[in-house]
Design a protein around this motif. Sequence first.
Motif, short mmCIF file in Angstrom:
data_model
loop_
_atom_site.label_atom_id
_atom_site.label_comp_id
_atom_site.label_asym_id
_atom_site.label_seq_id
_atom_site.Cartn_x
_atom_site.Cartn_y
_atom_site.Cartn_z
N LYS A 31 0.83 -1.21 0.00
CA LYS A 31 0.00 0.00 0.00
C LYS A 31 0.87 1.25 0.00
CE LYS A 31 -4.36 -1.79 1.71
NZ LYS A 31 -5.48 -1.64 2.66
N GLU A 32 2.03 1.16 0.62
CA GLU A 32 2.97 2.29 0.56
C GLU A 32 3.46 2.49 -0.87
OE1 GLU A 32 6.15 1.93 3.37
OE2 GLU A 32 4.81 1.19 4.95
N GLU A 33 3.69 1.40 -1.57
CA GLU A 33 4.13 1.49 -2.97
C GLU A 33 3.06 2.15 -3.83
OE1 GLU A 33 5.62 1.15 -6.81
OE2 GLU A 33 6.62 1.23 -4.86
N PHE A 34 1.79 1.79 -3.60
CA PHE A 34 0.69 2.38 -4.38
C PHE A 34 0.28 3.76 -3.85
CE2 PHE A 34 -0.01 -2.14 -5.51
CZ PHE A 34 -0.10 -2.02 -6.89
N ARG A 35 0.75 4.09 -2.66
CA ARG A 35 0.48 5.39 -2.04
C ARG A 35 -1.01 5.63 -1.79
NH1 ARG A 35 4.83 9.31 -5.22
NH2 ARG A 35 6.66 7.97 -4.81
N ASP A 37 -4.73 3.47 0.32
CA ASP A 37 -5.22 2.36 1.14
C ASP A 37 -6.21 1.48 0.38
OD1 ASP A 37 -3.77 2.91 3.49
OD2 ASP A 37 -5.20 4.48 4.06
N ASN A 38 -6.23 1.58 -0.94
CA ASN A 38 -7.16 0.77 -1.72
C ASN A 38 -6.80 -0.71 -1.63
OD1 ASN A 38 -8.31 3.16 -2.54
ND2 ASN A 38 -7.20 3.24 -4.48
N GLU A 39 -7.80 -1.56 -1.79
CA GLU A 39 -7.53 -2.99 -1.73
C GLU A 39 -6.66 -3.42 -2.90
OE1 GLU A 39 -11.28 -5.33 -3.58
OE2 GLU A 39 -11.72 -4.25 -1.73
N ILE A 40 -5.98 -4.54 -2.72
CA ILE A 40 -5.04 -5.03 -3.72
C ILE A 40 -5.51 -6.36 -4.27
CG2 ILE A 40 -2.65 -5.70 -4.18
CD1 ILE A 40 -1.85 -3.98 -1.75
N HIS A 41 -5.54 -6.46 -5.60
CA HIS A 41 -5.87 -7.70 -6.29
C HIS A 41 -4.62 -8.23 -6.97
CE1 HIS A 41 -10.45 -6.69 -6.70
NE2 HIS A 41 -10.01 -6.59 -5.46
N LEU A 42 -4.54 -9.55 -7.09
CA LEU A 42 -3.34 -10.21 -7.60
C LEU A 42 -3.69 -11.11 -8.77
CD1 LEU A 42 -0.35 -11.23 -7.24
CD2 LEU A 42 -1.26 -12.86 -5.57
N GLU A 43 -2.98 -10.97 -9.89
CA GLU A 43 -3.14 -11.91 -11.00
C GLU A 43 -1.92 -12.81 -11.07
OE1 GLU A 43 -4.25 -12.41 -15.73
OE2 GLU A 43 -3.48 -10.47 -15.04
N LEU A 44 -2.16 -14.11 -11.00
CA LEU A 44 -1.08 -15.09 -11.07
C LEU A 44 -0.99 -15.62 -12.50
CD1 LEU A 44 -1.88 -17.01 -7.76
CD2 LEU A 44 -0.13 -15.26 -8.14
N GLY A 45 0.04 -15.18 -13.21
CA GLY A 45 0.19 -15.55 -14.61
C GLY A 45 -0.52 -14.56 -15.51
N PRO A 60 -10.27 2.02 -11.20
CA PRO A 60 -9.14 2.86 -10.76
C PRO A 60 -8.95 2.92 -9.26
CG PRO A 60 -10.99 4.22 -11.50
CD PRO A 60 -11.32 2.81 -11.88
N ASN A 61 -9.95 2.49 -8.48
CA ASN A 61 -9.84 2.52 -7.02
C ASN A 61 -9.39 1.19 -6.44
OD1 ASN A 61 -10.66 5.26 -6.80
ND2 ASN A 61 -12.79 4.65 -7.00
N ILE A 62 -8.89 0.32 -7.30
CA ILE A 62 -8.31 -0.95 -6.87
C ILE A 62 -6.88 -1.02 -7.37
CG2 ILE A 62 -8.42 -3.48 -7.09
CD1 ILE A 62 -11.45 -3.21 -7.39
#
Length: 215
Positions: A31-35, A37-45, A60-62
């Motif tokens: 979250k510090e990297e994205f600056r 507090d939005n939630e983070i989603h992950l794509e594997l592959g 844009p808010n994710i």
Amino acid sequence: MRLRKKWWARPELESSSFFITRPLEYCGKWKEEFRNDNEIHLELGCGRGKFISEKAKANPNINYVAIDLKDEVLVYALRKVIEAEVSNVRIVPLNIQLIEGVFVKDEISKIYINFCNPWPKDRHKKRRLTHTRFLSEYKKFLKIGGEVWFKTDDTGLFEESIEYFKSSGFNIEYITYDLHNCDFKENITTEYESKFASQGMKIMFLIAKLMPYKE
């Protein structure tokens, strides 16, 4: 298919602030990297990035983290992210088997697994990204109530993955054996998906929700 080495790919990737070369250093600090507090989603592959770039533009808010192994693939994902004019994506070169230590508990809200290798032989099935071995790793950083969205064209992989999810503490919230002819409205097609669908192949999809642990 073996990728031809592209010596120019890594320099191009490293020239972008969207590319994370040492993901372990960001554990607990995404979250510090994205600056924000939005939630983070992950794509594997993430492949060539069509899915993740369109997802990021539509939401844009994710924040999104996209993982794949080869620079020769990731460089095209980066280009798509840049073309989409979004800043809420980070691209990570990583063998997904080495994902431990990249995220802390509850850091990820949703995981996308699109058309992973089906590894049909019994001796290889533990390599599947939906196998219980991997699900145990995801549970270390996926929030309770978080979801895994899984798409494939492989019926064997799909049906066995249903059992993997159920035995690993997930509830199947949504399932279809024909994604392109159902009521699900949030689908974004991937490169592989477009290819398979054009050949008349059915696309299977499910949403698995991580449930609270019961003693």
